[in-house]
Motif scaffolding. Structure first.
Motif, PDB file in Angstrom:
ATOM      1  N   ASP A  44     -32.503   6.152  47.806  1.00 24.98           N
ATOM      2  CA  ASP A  44     -33.497   5.189  48.313  1.00 24.98           C
ATOM      3  C   ASP A  44     -32.816   4.046  49.064  1.00 24.98           C
ATOM      4  O   ASP A  44     -33.276   3.622  50.137  1.00 24.98           O
ATOM      5  CB  ASP A  44     -34.323   4.618  47.149  1.00 24.98           C
ATOM      6  CG  ASP A  44     -35.299   5.640  46.581  1.00 24.98           C
ATOM      7  OD1 ASP A  44     -35.600   6.630  47.275  1.00 24.98           O
ATOM      8  OD2 ASP A  44     -35.755   5.452  45.434  1.00 24.98           O
ATOM      9  N   LEU A  99     -31.508   5.250  52.470  1.00 24.88           N
ATOM     10  CA  LEU A  99     -32.597   5.416  53.436  1.00 24.88           C
ATOM     11  C   LEU A  99     -33.125   4.058  53.890  1.00 24.88           C
ATOM     12  O   LEU A  99     -33.487   3.883  55.064  1.00 24.88           O
ATOM     13  CB  LEU A  99     -33.722   6.255  52.821  1.00 24.88           C
ATOM     14  CG  LEU A  99     -33.397   7.730  52.566  1.00 24.88           C
ATOM     15  CD1 LEU A  99     -34.566   8.417  51.881  1.00 24.88           C
ATOM     16  CD2 LEU A  99     -33.065   8.445  53.876  1.00 24.88           C
ATOM     17  N   LYS A 147     -31.154   2.887  56.530  1.00 33.44           N
ATOM     18  CA  LYS A 147     -31.135   3.865  57.627  1.00 33.44           C
ATOM     19  C   LYS A 147     -29.806   4.619  57.713  1.00 33.44           C
ATOM     20  O   LYS A 147     -29.368   5.007  58.791  1.00 33.44           O
ATOM     21  CB  LYS A 147     -31.445   3.181  58.967  1.00 33.44           C
ATOM     22  CG  LYS A 147     -32.829   2.533  59.004  1.00 33.44           C
ATOM     23  CD  LYS A 147     -33.117   1.890  60.349  1.00 33.44           C
ATOM     24  CE  LYS A 147     -34.497   1.241  60.355  1.00 33.44           C
ATOM     25  NZ  LYS A 147     -34.814   0.598  61.655  1.00 33.44           N
ATOM     26  N   LEU A 203     -28.715   7.826  56.841  1.00 32.28           N
ATOM     27  CA  LEU A 203     -29.093   9.179  56.442  1.00 32.28           C
ATOM     28  C   LEU A 203     -27.884   9.986  55.988  1.00 32.28           C
ATOM     29  O   LEU A 203     -27.986  10.800  55.061  1.00 32.28           O
ATOM     30  CB  LEU A 203     -29.797   9.888  57.602  1.00 32.28           C
ATOM     31  CG  LEU A 203     -30.294  11.320  57.317  1.00 32.28           C
ATOM     32  CD1 LEU A 203     -31.242  11.343  56.140  1.00 32.28           C
ATOM     33  CD2 LEU A 203     -30.948  11.911  58.564  1.00 32.28           C
ATOM     34  N   ALA A 205     -27.227   9.230  52.443  1.00 37.11           N
ATOM     35  CA  ALA A 205     -28.283   9.798  51.606  1.00 37.11           C
ATOM     36  C   ALA A 205     -28.061  11.295  51.394  1.00 37.11           C
ATOM     37  O   ALA A 205     -28.248  11.817  50.289  1.00 37.11           O
ATOM     38  CB  ALA A 205     -29.648   9.547  52.248  1.00 37.11           C
ATOM     39  N   LEU A 231     -34.972  13.899  48.449  1.00 33.89           N
ATOM     40  CA  LEU A 231     -34.573  13.293  49.717  1.00 33.89           C
ATOM     41  C   LEU A 231     -35.538  13.672  50.834  1.00 33.89           C
ATOM     42  O   LEU A 231     -35.987  12.807  51.601  1.00 33.89           O
ATOM     43  CB  LEU A 231     -33.153  13.730  50.077  1.00 33.89           C
ATOM     44  CG  LEU A 231     -32.654  13.341  51.476  1.00 33.89           C
ATOM     45  CD1 LEU A 231     -32.681  11.829  51.668  1.00 33.89           C
ATOM     46  CD2 LEU A 231     -31.259  13.884  51.708  1.00 33.89           C
ATOM     47  N   LEU A 232     -35.886  14.953  50.917  1.00 36.45           N
ATOM     48  CA  LEU A 232     -36.817  15.394  51.965  1.00 36.45           C
ATOM     49  C   LEU A 232     -38.172  14.717  51.809  1.00 36.45           C
ATOM     50  O   LEU A 232     -38.794  14.318  52.797  1.00 36.45           O
ATOM     51  CB  LEU A 232     -36.977  16.913  51.903  1.00 36.45           C
ATOM     52  CG  LEU A 232     -35.750  17.735  52.313  1.00 36.45           C
ATOM     53  CD1 LEU A 232     -35.999  19.215  52.081  1.00 36.45           C
ATOM     54  CD2 LEU A 232     -35.402  17.487  53.780  1.00 36.45           C
ATOM     55  N   ARG A 255     -38.738  11.758  50.487  1.00 35.27           N
ATOM     56  CA  ARG A 255     -38.633  10.369  50.904  1.00 35.27           C
ATOM     57  C   ARG A 255     -38.577  10.239  52.419  1.00 35.27           C
ATOM     58  O   ARG A 255     -39.130   9.298  52.998  1.00 35.27           O
ATOM     59  CB  ARG A 255     -37.365   9.728  50.310  1.00 35.27           C
ATOM     60  CG  ARG A 255     -37.300   9.766  48.781  1.00 35.27           C
ATOM     61  CD  ARG A 255     -38.474   9.109  48.134  1.00 35.27           C
ATOM     62  NE  ARG A 255     -38.557   7.688  48.452  1.00 35.27           N
ATOM     63  CZ  ARG A 255     -39.600   6.921  48.169  1.00 35.27           C
ATOM     64  NH1 ARG A 255     -40.685   7.469  47.610  1.00 35.27           N
ATOM     65  NH2 ARG A 255     -39.589   5.652  48.469  1.00 35.27           N
ATOM     66  N   ILE A 256     -37.935  11.191  53.081  1.00 36.78           N
ATOM     67  CA  ILE A 256     -37.876  11.154  54.543  1.00 36.78           C
ATOM     68  C   ILE A 256     -39.254  11.352  55.140  1.00 36.78           C
ATOM     69  O   ILE A 256     -39.660  10.680  56.099  1.00 36.78           O
ATOM     70  CB  ILE A 256     -36.900  12.237  55.060  1.00 36.78           C
ATOM     71  CG1 ILE A 256     -35.462  11.885  54.670  1.00 36.78           C
ATOM     72  CG2 ILE A 256     -37.003  12.363  56.586  1.00 36.78           C
ATOM     73  CD1 ILE A 256     -34.445  12.943  55.016  1.00 36.78           C
ATOM     74  N   GLU A 257     -40.024  12.274  54.557  1.00 30.76           N
ATOM     75  CA  GLU A 257     -41.376  12.538  55.056  1.00 30.76           C
ATOM     76  C   GLU A 257     -42.277  11.337  54.861  1.00 30.76           C
ATOM     77  O   GLU A 257     -43.106  11.008  55.709  1.00 30.76           O
ATOM     78  CB  GLU A 257     -41.961  13.761  54.343  1.00 30.76           C
ATOM     79  CG  GLU A 257     -41.287  15.070  54.734  1.00 30.76           C
ATOM     80  CD  GLU A 257     -41.819  16.242  53.930  1.00 30.76           C
ATOM     81  OE1 GLU A 257     -42.719  16.020  53.091  1.00 30.76           O
ATOM     82  OE2 GLU A 257     -41.333  17.363  54.157  1.00 30.76           O
ATOM     83  N   LYS A 297     -41.352   8.231  54.832  1.00 41.70           N
ATOM     84  CA  LYS A 297     -40.981   7.208  55.814  1.00 41.70           C
ATOM     85  C   LYS A 297     -41.463   7.596  57.207  1.00 41.70           C
ATOM     86  O   LYS A 297     -41.680   6.779  58.047  1.00 41.70           O
ATOM     87  CB  LYS A 297     -39.468   7.012  55.795  1.00 41.70           C
ATOM     88  CG  LYS A 297     -38.979   6.326  54.522  1.00 41.70           C
ATOM     89  CD  LYS A 297     -37.486   6.112  54.548  1.00 41.70           C
ATOM     90  CE  LYS A 297     -37.004   5.356  53.340  1.00 41.70           C
ATOM     91  NZ  LYS A 297     -37.576   4.007  53.203  1.00 41.70           N
TER      92      LYS A 297
END
Length: 305
Positions: A268, A271, A274, A276, A279, A298-299, A301-303, A305
């Protein structure tokens, strides 16, 4: 101009950030540059080539016990022993990690100047079997900030939830991972402009050549949570055969809640900044220690964001 780098940047960042910087990450920017960072690459390589190999095997390393509150600069130069690792000959420092402490984090900062040592970190269990090997790709360049100079940084966690387990990581070895590469540093004028909220000037960034000698600040930080208990927990090994040691086939146990929380908080934070790449590395490491859901987390959390 290079001698003005740390004081100028330190003043700029202090004006902007005040006293909010992490004191554990600070290096005295006004102190004299450590001698290894000023050693010409050709000289450093020749010194390493001339250094005798200290030991026939890792078990003969001079392991130095360190306390749970350890914080010091570790120098790798002609004063350190040398060994021929799988990756090549290197100066090294070997440490015996605290055994009776709480779980703790290790923070490493390889200081950069005209040169920088790209570190490698080997972790071993009580039987001197390697459990983890971090190389140059696991260290991230962090520009100078506040009173902290440019450095290659890494953080790792040592689990001490079950103190009676011989499989706990007991030893750490620092050595050079890559003595032929280079790291591009952020020009102090660019950092100064950013600190003031201005557009950075279009000027070349300085380059620190990777050297077989250097200075690494190492800091141990104990977990705040209290309590361990005896059990038969054995950490999962990340590899099968490394450094000539055949590692046993051990089924990875369920990841501990504290370990899972540590890595997910790190993901977290990466991310949020920024980063990546960091992460992804944290998700990979969490998977190696038994958190099968780290990459999915992780995927997700990326989605979000």
């Amino acid at each position: 101009m290079n001698n003005l780098r740390f004081p100028l940047l330190g003043l700029a960042m202090l004006m902007v950030a005040g006293c909010g910087s992490d004191p554990l990450r600070r290096v005295d920017a006004l102190a004299q540059t450590p001698a290894p960072l000023e050693t010409p690459i050709s000289t450093a390589r020749q010194v390493l080539a001339d250094a005798p190999v200290c030991c026939d095997a890792i078990k003969a390393f001079p392991f130095q016990p360190i306390p749970a509150n350890f914080s010091a600069d570790v120098t790798l130069d002609a004063s350190a022993p040398a060994y021929r690792f799988d990756s090549g000959k290197s100066f090294f420092r070997a440490f015996e990690l605290p055994r009776e402490s709480k779980s703790f984090e290790i923070r490493l900062y390889s200081q950069a100047g005209d040169t920088v040592l790209a570190p490698s970190v080997m972790l071993l269990d009580g039987q001197l079997r390697m459990t983890r090997l971090l190389d140059a790709d696991d260290f991230v360049y962090v520009p100078a900030e506040g009173l902290k100079g440019d450095s290659l940084d890494a953080r790792l966690r040592i689990d001490r939830t079950y103190l009676d387990n011989s499989g706990n990581e007991r030893y750490l070895v620092l050595f050079a991972a890559d003595a032929d590469g280079q790291t591009v540093l952020q020009h102090p004028a660019k950092a100064y402009a950013k600190a003031l909220g201005n557009e950075p000037p279009s000027i070349p960034d300085p380059v620190a050549q990777h050297s077989p000698v250097g200075v690494i600040k190492m800091v141990l930080i104990e977990d705040k949570a209290a309590g361990q208990q005896a059990n038969s927990y054995v950490p999962a090994y990340s590899t099968g055969r490394e450094m000539g040691n055949e590692l046993p086939s051990i089924r990875a146990p369920a990841v501990l809640p504290e370990t899972q929380a540590y890595y997910r908080q790190g993901i977290d934070a990466a991310l949020a900044s920024k980063d990546l790449e960091r992460a992804l590395r944290l998700a990979d490491e969490a998977t190696r220690v038994g958190d099968a859901g780290a990459k999915a987390y992780l995927l997700e959390r990326i989605e979000i964001k």
